[in-house]
Motif scaffolding. Structure first.
Motif, mmCIF file in Angstrom:
data_model
loop_
_atom_site.group_PDB
_atom_site.id
_atom_site.type_symbol
_atom_site.label_atom_id
_atom_site.label_comp_id
_atom_site.label_asym_id
_atom_site.label_seq_id
_atom_site.Cartn_x
_atom_site.Cartn_y
_atom_site.Cartn_z
ATOM 1 N N THR A 1 11.024 -47.157 -3.737
ATOM 2 C CA THR A 1 11.359 -46.701 -1.873
ATOM 3 C C THR A 1 9.988 -48.396 -1.427
ATOM 4 O OG1 THR A 1 8.947 -45.495 -2.675
ATOM 5 C CG2 THR A 1 11.533 -44.351 -2.889
ATOM 6 N N ALA A 2 10.601 -47.935 0.185
ATOM 7 C CA ALA A 2 9.733 -48.419 0.493
ATOM 8 C C ALA A 2 8.498 -48.351 0.793
ATOM 9 C CB ALA A 2 10.552 -48.474 1.509
ATOM 10 N N ALA A 3 7.654 -47.209 0.896
ATOM 11 C CA ALA A 3 6.577 -46.606 0.570
ATOM 12 C C ALA A 3 6.279 -47.903 -0.416
ATOM 13 C CB ALA A 3 6.301 -45.168 0.482
ATOM 14 N N GLN A 4 6.223 -47.790 -1.888
ATOM 15 C CA GLN A 4 6.228 -48.238 -2.475
ATOM 16 C C GLN A 4 5.564 -49.080 -2.567
ATOM 17 O OE1 GLN A 4 8.283 -46.206 -5.202
ATOM 18 N NE2 GLN A 4 7.459 -45.256 -6.293
ATOM 19 N N ARG A 5 6.924 -50.028 -1.926
ATOM 20 C CA ARG A 5 7.201 -51.811 -2.034
ATOM 21 C C ARG A 5 6.008 -51.990 -1.361
ATOM 22 N NH1 ARG A 5 10.722 -54.865 -3.742
ATOM 23 N NH2 ARG A 5 12.551 -54.089 -4.519
ATOM 24 N N LYS A 6 5.357 -51.157 0.101
ATOM 25 C CA LYS A 6 3.879 -51.567 1.042
ATOM 26 C C LYS A 6 2.846 -51.756 0.372
ATOM 27 C CE LYS A 6 2.563 -49.612 4.977
ATOM 28 N NZ LYS A 6 2.653 -49.339 6.648
ATOM 29 N N ARG A 7 3.076 -50.316 -0.709
ATOM 30 C CA ARG A 7 1.273 -49.997 -1.165
ATOM 31 C C ARG A 7 0.731 -51.104 -2.648
ATOM 32 N NH1 ARG A 7 -0.985 -48.106 -5.604
ATOM 33 N NH2 ARG A 7 0.981 -48.687 -6.648
ATOM 34 N N LEU A 8 2.411 -51.519 -2.909
ATOM 35 C CA LEU A 8 2.104 -52.530 -4.463
ATOM 36 C C LEU A 8 1.586 -54.147 -3.384
ATOM 37 C CD1 LEU A 8 5.304 -52.558 -6.297
ATOM 38 C CD2 LEU A 8 2.692 -51.542 -7.079
ATOM 39 N N ASP A 9 2.207 -54.715 -1.730
ATOM 40 C CA ASP A 9 1.662 -55.674 -0.956
ATOM 41 C C ASP A 9 0.073 -55.699 -0.579
ATOM 42 O OD1 ASP A 9 4.314 -56.606 -1.947
ATOM 43 O OD2 ASP A 9 5.375 -55.857 0.049
ATOM 44 N N GLN A 10 -0.640 -54.414 0.024
ATOM 45 C CA GLN A 10 -1.059 -53.912 0.113
ATOM 46 C C GLN A 10 -2.745 -53.479 -0.569
ATOM 47 O OE1 GLN A 10 -0.343 -51.549 4.042
ATOM 48 N NE2 GLN A 10 1.182 -54.098 4.240
ATOM 49 N N GLY A 11 -2.674 -53.881 -2.138
ATOM 50 C CA GLY A 11 -4.163 -53.534 -2.533
ATOM 51 C C GLY A 11 -3.952 -52.705 -3.999
ATOM 52 N N ALA A 12 -2.406 -52.724 -4.163
ATOM 53 C CA ALA A 12 -2.073 -51.863 -5.421
ATOM 54 C C ALA A 12 -3.320 -52.673 -6.576
ATOM 55 C CB ALA A 12 -0.910 -51.650 -6.027
ATOM 56 N N PHE A 13 -3.643 -53.626 -6.328
ATOM 57 C CA PHE A 13 -3.999 -55.057 -7.638
ATOM 58 C C PHE A 13 -5.534 -55.222 -7.546
ATOM 59 C CE2 PHE A 13 -0.186 -54.481 -8.501
ATOM 60 C CZ PHE A 13 -0.575 -54.906 -10.846
ATOM 61 N N PHE A 14 -7.094 -54.726 -7.344
ATOM 62 C CA PHE A 14 -8.133 -54.627 -6.962
ATOM 63 C C PHE A 14 -9.396 -55.556 -7.400
ATOM 64 C CE2 PHE A 14 -8.471 -50.586 -6.868
ATOM 65 C CZ PHE A 14 -9.501 -50.492 -6.626
ATOM 66 N N GLY A 15 -10.480 -56.028 -7.608
ATOM 67 C CA GLY A 15 -11.180 -56.116 -8.473
ATOM 68 C C GLY A 15 -12.635 -56.563 -8.222
ATOM 69 N N THR A 16 -13.466 -56.874 -8.502
ATOM 70 C CA THR A 16 -14.916 -56.914 -8.442
ATOM 71 C C THR A 16 -15.209 -58.301 -9.385
ATOM 72 O OG1 THR A 16 -15.402 -54.996 -7.282
ATOM 73 C CG2 THR A 16 -17.106 -56.530 -7.026
ATOM 74 N N GLU A 17 -16.199 -59.580 -8.357
ATOM 75 C CA GLU A 17 -16.529 -60.624 -8.984
ATOM 76 C C GLU A 17 -18.026 -60.328 -8.704
ATOM 77 O OE1 GLU A 17 -18.363 -62.293 -11.448
ATOM 78 O OE2 GLU A 17 -16.229 -61.993 -11.972
ATOM 79 N N LEU A 18 -19.064 -60.767 -9.438
ATOM 80 C CA LEU A 18 -20.909 -61.076 -8.993
ATOM 81 C C LEU A 18 -20.779 -62.695 -8.651
ATOM 82 C CD1 LEU A 18 -23.485 -59.330 -9.121
ATOM 83 C CD2 LEU A 18 -23.487 -60.330 -11.292
ATOM 84 N N VAL A 19 -19.893 -63.547 -9.652
ATOM 85 C CA VAL A 19 -20.458 -64.994 -9.439
ATOM 86 C C VAL A 19 -19.674 -65.299 -8.260
ATOM 87 C CG1 VAL A 19 -20.715 -67.014 -10.333
ATOM 88 C CG2 VAL A 19 -21.214 -65.359 -11.516
ATOM 89 N N ASP A 20 -19.805 -66.258 -7.173
ATOM 90 C CA ASP A 20 -18.936 -66.600 -6.379
ATOM 91 C C ASP A 20 -17.860 -67.270 -6.615
ATOM 92 O OD1 ASP A 20 -19.833 -65.504 -3.148
ATOM 93 O OD2 ASP A 20 -22.222 -66.592 -4.001
ATOM 94 N N ALA A 21 -18.811 -68.368 -7.238
ATOM 95 C CA ALA A 21 -17.375 -68.955 -7.934
ATOM 96 C C ALA A 21 -16.237 -68.692 -8.498
ATOM 97 C CB ALA A 21 -18.522 -70.524 -8.318
ATOM 98 N N THR A 22 -16.974 -68.039 -9.696
ATOM 99 C CA THR A 22 -15.651 -67.235 -10.361
ATOM 100 C C THR A 22 -14.617 -66.690 -9.708
ATOM 101 O OG1 THR A 22 -17.274 -67.265 -12.275
ATOM 102 C CG2 THR A 22 -16.052 -65.905 -12.608
ATOM 103 N N ALA A 23 -14.932 -65.571 -8.185
ATOM 104 C CA ALA A 23 -14.453 -65.205 -7.347
ATOM 105 C C ALA A 23 -13.435 -65.705 -6.762
ATOM 106 C CB ALA A 23 -15.551 -64.093 -6.934
ATOM 107 N N ARG A 24 -13.856 -67.087 -6.673
ATOM 108 C CA ARG A 24 -13.362 -68.568 -5.964
ATOM 109 C C ARG A 24 -12.194 -68.783 -7.450
ATOM 110 N NH1 ARG A 24 -17.567 -70.600 -4.291
ATOM 111 N NH2 ARG A 24 -17.391 -72.448 -5.708
#
Length: 499
Positions: free
Chosen positions: A203-226
């Motif tokens: 659906t259009a709502a599912q596509r929008k959710r996938l495009d806006q943050g369905a995948f996210f993460g955290t990384e402590l080190v700046d260089a690795t985050a880049r």
């Protein structure tokens, strides 16, 4: 037929060889492989932005100016300050673009070498048309084997990630996260799996959710985050001009999660906190300086109800006493810890590291208060004497038999015990000393169903004693710190400097 771990189209070997050869040139000039990848990632982003700007149809001005044209037209003696000025300008941009250049620095002090990298390497390719994502991953894989750079600690072997992802089967309604994302491997492979299994009735709502943050993460080190952010951009998980970055730079353990996920895939850092301080959080079950135990508690909080997780842990998590025993008890009670994969040694950057993968779900608590775990299935890919139909080396283990035994998407009642794959009831697990989950199921049992080894395993006993002594010493150090009068230090200048 056994399912095989999916693989996507390969990279251009000639491109990879060219990049690797230039990494060797820079290494001869005192620039590490990791520093080379940092510079390469920044330059590729600038070149791709130039290509998008120059497209005859649907051109896009990602940066607001043509940084690449500036670099290629700058005289060599002015190249380094011009390059650093561009990095500084982009580092203060909002969103993903700012994260791509967060605290980025030029690490190539010789303008001739920098000019050669820009003109002879990066400018030779159309990065919007080549499969740079695969080449970048292959370059990271090569770099992870270089002990001098220490890059391996941020890189989980991709065949292992692919096997885990195939077992977990990310779906269209999942929110996928990695609270210690390193170079982004779990997020990328989950995204690739979803693309390969994309349903036709989205659906259009599912596509929008996938495009806006369905995948996210955290990384402590700046260089690795880049590097992780660049990797996600090159694989199409996000865009360089995205307002909300996929990656957050910071310490996942510092506070309770503000956002939860239905699927957690991660290989968090091993060891103890660099300080003797314990992390206090109201959502944690116990206080400990063990990072891996704290990450397990954090992942429990990070999961939504009915969410699921796959976590790489050192073997000490399975048997260490004190807080380790408490965390295991609470995890077995609060979650359905259904599968444990014992990994062979030699697949991580630290050659002798013994690690396993825990798979668990987070269901609603049972009304009668009984444990959510009912049966733990243990697959032993480590014991060398167990017969297997396929040859296996420690450097490149074959995970396809495990994926087949796991039966992704099928009820666990359909699983079948083998000499390598056995199950244990939660009652039997709680009955073990300290709820020890270090189960070597591939060893021949003395009876039809025995949990304890028939002979004393001195190596394992030494591991348990070492882990428990380490935990006890950390507890005593924290207690001594808490009882010491304010302003009085008796442990010398080194301790004072640490404080």
């Amino acid at each position: 037929m056994n399912p095989t771990v999916s693989s996507r189209p390969g990279y251009d070997q000639a491109l990879l060889d060219r990049l690797w050869n230039y990494a060797n040139v820079l290494r001869d000039n005192g620039i590490s492989g990791l520093e080379f990848i940092e510079q390469l990632s920044s330059l590729i982003v600038l070149k791709r932005a130039h290509e998008q700007r120059q497209r005859p149809l649907n051109g896009q001005d990602v940066l607001g100016f043509d940084a690449w044209e500036q670099l290629t037209w700058t005289k060599r003696d002015r190249l380094i300050p011009a390059y650093q000025q561009i990095l500084d300008l982009l580092a203060v941009r909002p969103g993903t673009l700012g994260l791509l250049f967060r605290r980025a620095q030029n690490r190539i002090p010789d303008p001739a070498l920098l000019h050669r990298l820009i003109v002879d390497v990066v400018d030779r390719y159309q990065w919007s048309s080549v499969d740079i994502g695969a080449a970048f991953e292959a370059l990271l894989a090569r770099m992870s084997t270089d002990a001098k750079t220490g890059a391996g600690q941020y890189f989980t072997p991709r065949p292992l990630i692919e096997a885990i992802v195939q077992c977990m089967q990310p779906g269209i309604d999942d929110t996928v996260t990695d609270p210690a994302c390193g170079t982004g491997g779990f997020l990328i492979k989950a995204f690739d799996y979803l693309v390969d299994h994309f349903p036709s009735d989205v659906t259009a709502a599912q596509r929008k959710r996938l495009d806006q943050g369905a995948f996210f993460g955290t990384e402590l080190v700046d260089a690795t985050a880049r590097l992780a952010t660049t990797n996600l951009v090159l694989h199409g998980v996000t865009r360089a001009d995205e307002t909300n970055p996929c990656i957050t730079v910071g310490d996942s353990l510092a506070r309770p999660p503000v956002r939860r996920a239905t699927l957690v895939l991660t290989n968090p850092p091993f060891g103890r906190s660099s300080t003797s301080e314990k992390i206090y959080r109201e959502d944690f079950w116990t206080l400990t300086t063990s990072r891996q135990l704290n990450f397990l508690q954090h992942i429990h909080s990070l999961l939504e109800t009915d969410g699921r997780a796959a976590v790489v842990v050192p073997d000490s998590v399975l048997f260490e006493g004190g807080p380790g025993e408490l965390v295991r008890r609470r995890l077995l009670s609060a979650c359905d810890v259904h599968t444990l994969l014992r990994l062979p040694t030699g697949i991580f950057y630290a050659g002798g590291l013994k690690a396993s993968v825990l798979f668990f779900d987070k269901p609603e608590p049972r009304p009668d208060g009984s444990p959510s775990t009912t049966r733990l299935w243990v697959y032993d890919l480590r014991s060398p004497h167990t017969p297997t139909a396929k040859p296996m080396t420690q450097a490149s283990p074959d995970y396809s038999d495990f994926v087949f035994a796991y039966r992704p998407g099928r009820p666990r009642s359909e699983r079948v015990e083998t000499p390598r794959f056995r199950s244990f009831t939660v009652q039997d697990l709680f009955a073990r000393h300290a709820v020890n989950l270090d189960l070597q199921v591939a060893e021949p049992p003395p009876g039809p169903f025995a949990l304890e080894e028939p002979e004393v395993d001195l190596h394992r006993m030494a591991q348990e004693i070492t882990a428990e002594l380490g935990a006890a010493l950390a507890e005593f150090a924290s207690l001594a710190e808490a009882l010491r009068p304010y302003g009085v230090h008796t442990d010398g200048p080194d301790r004072e400097a640490e404080r």
